[in-house]
Design an enzyme around this catalytic site. Structure first.
Site, PDB file in Angstrom:
ATOM      1  N   HIS A 149     -61.980  17.844  50.060  1.00  0.00           N
ATOM      2  CA  HIS A 149     -60.856  16.892  50.015  1.00  0.00           C
ATOM      3  C   HIS A 149     -59.518  17.622  50.176  1.00  0.00           C
ATOM      4  O   HIS A 149     -58.555  17.360  49.455  1.00  0.00           O
ATOM      5  CB  HIS A 149     -60.891  16.088  48.708  1.00  0.00           C
ATOM      6  CG  HIS A 149     -61.999  15.074  48.666  1.00  0.00           C
ATOM      7  ND1 HIS A 149     -61.987  13.921  49.405  1.00  0.00           N
ATOM      8  CD2 HIS A 149     -63.181  15.059  47.988  1.00  0.00           C
ATOM      9  CE1 HIS A 149     -63.096  13.220  49.178  1.00  0.00           C
ATOM     10  NE2 HIS A 149     -63.843  13.904  48.326  1.00  0.00           N
ATOM     11  N   ASP A 176     -65.774  17.610  43.816  1.00  0.00           N
ATOM     12  CA  ASP A 176     -66.732  16.626  44.329  1.00  0.00           C
ATOM     13  C   ASP A 176     -66.827  16.710  45.853  1.00  0.00           C
ATOM     14  O   ASP A 176     -65.959  17.269  46.512  1.00  0.00           O
ATOM     15  CB  ASP A 176     -66.296  15.208  43.924  1.00  0.00           C
ATOM     16  CG  ASP A 176     -64.912  14.858  44.462  1.00  0.00           C
ATOM     17  OD1 ASP A 176     -64.056  15.771  44.517  1.00  0.00           O
ATOM     18  OD2 ASP A 176     -64.673  13.699  44.848  1.00  0.00           O
ATOM     19  N   GLU A 177     -67.893  16.130  46.373  1.00  0.00           N
ATOM     20  CA  GLU A 177     -68.048  15.836  47.807  1.00  0.00           C
ATOM     21  C   GLU A 177     -67.551  16.973  48.688  1.00  0.00           C
ATOM     22  O   GLU A 177     -66.645  16.807  49.485  1.00  0.00           O
ATOM     23  CB  GLU A 177     -67.298  14.532  48.120  1.00  0.00           C
ATOM     24  CG  GLU A 177     -67.857  13.366  47.313  1.00  0.00           C
ATOM     25  CD  GLU A 177     -67.138  12.050  47.556  1.00  0.00           C
ATOM     26  OE1 GLU A 177     -67.812  11.014  47.581  1.00  0.00           O
ATOM     27  OE2 GLU A 177     -65.901  12.049  47.711  1.00  0.00           O
ATOM     28  N   ASP A 203     -55.484  15.095  48.496  1.00  0.00           N
ATOM     29  CA  ASP A 203     -56.755  14.729  49.124  1.00  0.00           C
ATOM     30  C   ASP A 203     -56.641  14.907  50.630  1.00  0.00           C
ATOM     31  O   ASP A 203     -55.629  15.419  51.127  1.00  0.00           O
ATOM     32  CB  ASP A 203     -57.161  13.288  48.752  1.00  0.00           C
ATOM     33  CG  ASP A 203     -58.673  13.152  48.613  1.00  0.00           C
ATOM     34  OD1 ASP A 203     -59.377  13.405  49.611  1.00  0.00           O
ATOM     35  OD2 ASP A 203     -59.159  12.810  47.517  1.00  0.00           O
ATOM     36  N   THR A 228     -57.691   4.255  45.805  1.00  0.00           N
ATOM     37  CA  THR A 228     -56.811   3.248  46.410  1.00  0.00           C
ATOM     38  C   THR A 228     -56.943   3.150  47.934  1.00  0.00           C
ATOM     39  O   THR A 228     -55.979   2.809  48.612  1.00  0.00           O
ATOM     40  CB  THR A 228     -55.353   3.526  46.013  1.00  0.00           C
ATOM     41  OG1 THR A 228     -55.004   4.856  46.435  1.00  0.00           O
ATOM     42  CG2 THR A 228     -55.147   3.395  44.517  1.00  0.00           C
TER      43      THR A 228
HETATM   44  C1  ACM Z   1     -65.457  10.585  43.438  1.00  0.00           C
HETATM   45  O1  ACM Z   1     -65.471   9.355  43.338  1.00  0.00           O
HETATM   46  N1  ACM Z   1     -65.615  11.171  44.614  1.00  0.00           N
HETATM   47  C2  ACM Z   1     -65.290  11.425  42.283  1.00  0.00           C
END
Ligand code: ACM
Ligand code: ZN
Length: 559
Positions: free
Chosen positions: A277, A340-341, A207, A490
């Protein structure tokens, strides 16, 4: 003299009767509740150190199952059982060997691959499954039925127990990036999953805040990308603790963890999140980004505009090289590629990304921008590369917005709606909606005494009541809902006890969502079975949220 002997004899009889009365009894109403528990009118089976655990000779999985059952019984009750390979003409365990013992059996007639049955009579205990995994789940049920505490003998009521899971994908996720957890901690997490009958660990390994998997071809990923210069304090405040933070798993450690999980019938699915990410990788290799950097492994949480530049062929080669090593480490069918994102502002301004859009001949269509479709193109490149190696992809539900191939499995996180939409389109789907399956969220609305969490309020009851299959999903689409998973990000979870606190006892509620047919679910009944499971948590010194055992305001029916 005779009188004294009489007294002594009487005393001995009384002691024997008292110790018999002290034999504690097993209770098969465990979590998750077996589908059927049929009592048999017969005497109990008495479990003592004289019993042996039989398994079919030459079956390595069953040999390990036997060793684990013996270990579990000893951990919970102090009773030591030896194990024994047995052979009879059907390469099972002969009736003579079964007498007075526990026998683990493979039975091809059992229905479901992961289903099991347990037969308890005064003559013995038989745990059967079509597969060793099924037998393992039977072992877990027997384990959870045992009274906790050291004893000499346990009464197992005569019964026939049968069960099989509702969903084939029963997952937990763990983010080892935002905070890094040791090999031992990950193994204990796997132990906790095994106790709850779960079979998929989605392991978030890369990430913006760190790269945690050793890649031999790109050593800077962990040398540079594995470390950040401090961590934001509070909820993304401008104040940084200034403490260099990081770590990573060597390939050898990963193989060890994958093996440990497999021995417990848990498949690990690694997540290498792309194209967003990725700041840890960009810091190590700035040429992978659109601007070329410089970048810094992120010390904040959230979503950043800096993502992979997919206009460069070099980036695609980098991703394939990384995945080559990841595929070697993780023998599972799936690789999770995130998705994602992923903001597209850099792509909008990058001449190479814009050139790529022209070269492949895509443009905005409907609600999808050209850059969204560029993410779809990139994902398809990776999907096809993995398919050449016999692997499939899972991605977050943003993939539904960028025109990916139907063979991509979708993880529905922004609610349950994307999952239903994906299944309707024909994608396989795993349900992990933030509400109620983000276990990094609070477990109560009364947050003042709770460890800092991401936000939200996902109570035990909300988790229990979650129904993964939308009621209006057409019958022929229902098979696309492969299963259910809870996620543990986390950012605010810094140590193992806090991980355990966030997941226990919510994992118990999730286990019933994953295993039970809806008509068998009953929250109050579940809560009556929970304290015994918690006795097992205590025996292992696992941290859990004790307040979730009492009736909370959130449990009360709304007036
Ligand atoms: C996520 O919670 N960004 C998959
Ligand atoms: Zn670019």
């Amino acid at each position: 003299m005779i009188f004294r002997r009489l007294i002594a004899g009487l005393l001995m009889t009384l002691v024997a009767i008292a110790s018999l009365a002290q034999d504690s009894k097993a209770d098969y109403r465990v979590v998750p509740l077996p589908e059927r528990i049929d009592g048999i009118k017969s005497a109990d089976f008495r479990l003592t150190e004289q019993c042996v655990v039989n398994y079919p000779m030459g079956n390595r999985d069953m040999e390990r199952n036997a060793a684990m059952l013996s270990q579990y019984v000893e951990e919970l009750t102090g009773i030591h059982l030896s194990t024994r390979p047995c052979k009879d003409p059907k390469s099972s365990v002969s009736p003579a060997d079964r007498n007075g013992n526990i026998s683990l059996l493979i039975d091809p007639k059992e229905g479901n691959d992961e289903g099991y049955s347990i037969q308890v009579t005064p003559k013995g205990v038989e745990i059967s499954g079509k597969s060793p995994a099924g037998v393992f789940y039977g072992i877990q049920t027997l384990r959870k039925s045992l009274p906790v505490g050291n004893t000499q003998a346990i009464q197992l009521p005569a019964a026939q127990i049968v069960s099989s899971p509702r969903f084939s994908y029963r997952g937990m996720h763990l983010d080892c990036v935002r905070h890094f957890f040791s090999v031992e901690t990950v193994k204990r997490y796997i132990d906790i999953m095994a106790l709850h009958g779960m079979n998929r660990l989605h392991w978030h390994l890369t990430d913006d805040q760190g790269w945690r998997v050793e890649i031999k071809k790109y050593p800077r990923l962990t040398e540079v990308g594995g470390w950040r210069n401090g961590t934001t304090l509070g909820h993304n405040s401008p104040v940084n603790d200034g403490i260099r933070y990081g770590g990573y798993y060597t390939q050898e450690e990963i193989r060890d963890i994958v093996r440990y999980a497999a021995e417990r019938y848990i498949t690990i699915i690694p997540e290498i999140d792309m194209p967003g990410h990725m700041v840890a990788a960009l810091t190590a290799y700035p040429e992978l980004g659109c601007t070329g950097g410089p970048y810094e492994v992120w010390t904040l949480w959230g979503v950043t505009d800096d993502i992979l530049c997919v206009g460069k062929d070099h980036t695609l080669q980098f991703v394939k090289d990384v995945l080559d090593e990841v595929m070697q480490l993780f023998p599972c069918e799936y690789i999770h590629i995130g998705g994602d994102e992923s903001p597209r502002v850099r792509w909008q301004e990058c001449p190479l990304c814009q050139q790529r859009i022209r070269d492949i001949g895509i443009s905005a269509e409907g609600k999808q921008s050209a850059e969204a479709r560029l993410q779809g193109w990139f994902t398809t490149q990776i999907q096809e590369y993995l398919a050449q190696h016999g692997k499939r992809i899972i991605g977050w539900d943003e993939l539904l917005d960028c025109n990916v191939d139907i063979t991509a499995t979708i993880m529905s996180w922004r609610g349950a709606e994307p999952g239903a939409r994906g299944a309707n389109l024909g994608h396989d789907v795993i349900m992990t909606p933030v509400d109620p399956l983000y276990f990094d969220y609070y477990q109560t609305s009364k947050t003042w005494n709770e460890p800092t969490a991401f936000g939200g309020c996902n109570t035990l009851k909300k988790v229990y009541d979650f129904e993964p299959v939308a009621s209006d999903l057409p019958a022929d689409k229902r098979r696309h809902i492969l299963g259910v998973q809870a996620n543990v990000w986390t950012e605010y979870i810094t140590c193992e006890p806090q991980v355990q606190y966030q997941v226990l006892p919510r994992m118990a509620a999730l286990a019933e969502v994953q295993w039970l047919q809806p008509e068998l679910k009953d929250y109050q009944n579940f809560k009556s079975r929970l304290p015994h499971l918690v006795d097992i948590y205590k025996r292992y010194n696992w941290t859990y949220r004790a307040k979730s055992l009492v009736l909370e305001d959130e449990d009360q029916p709304k007036k």
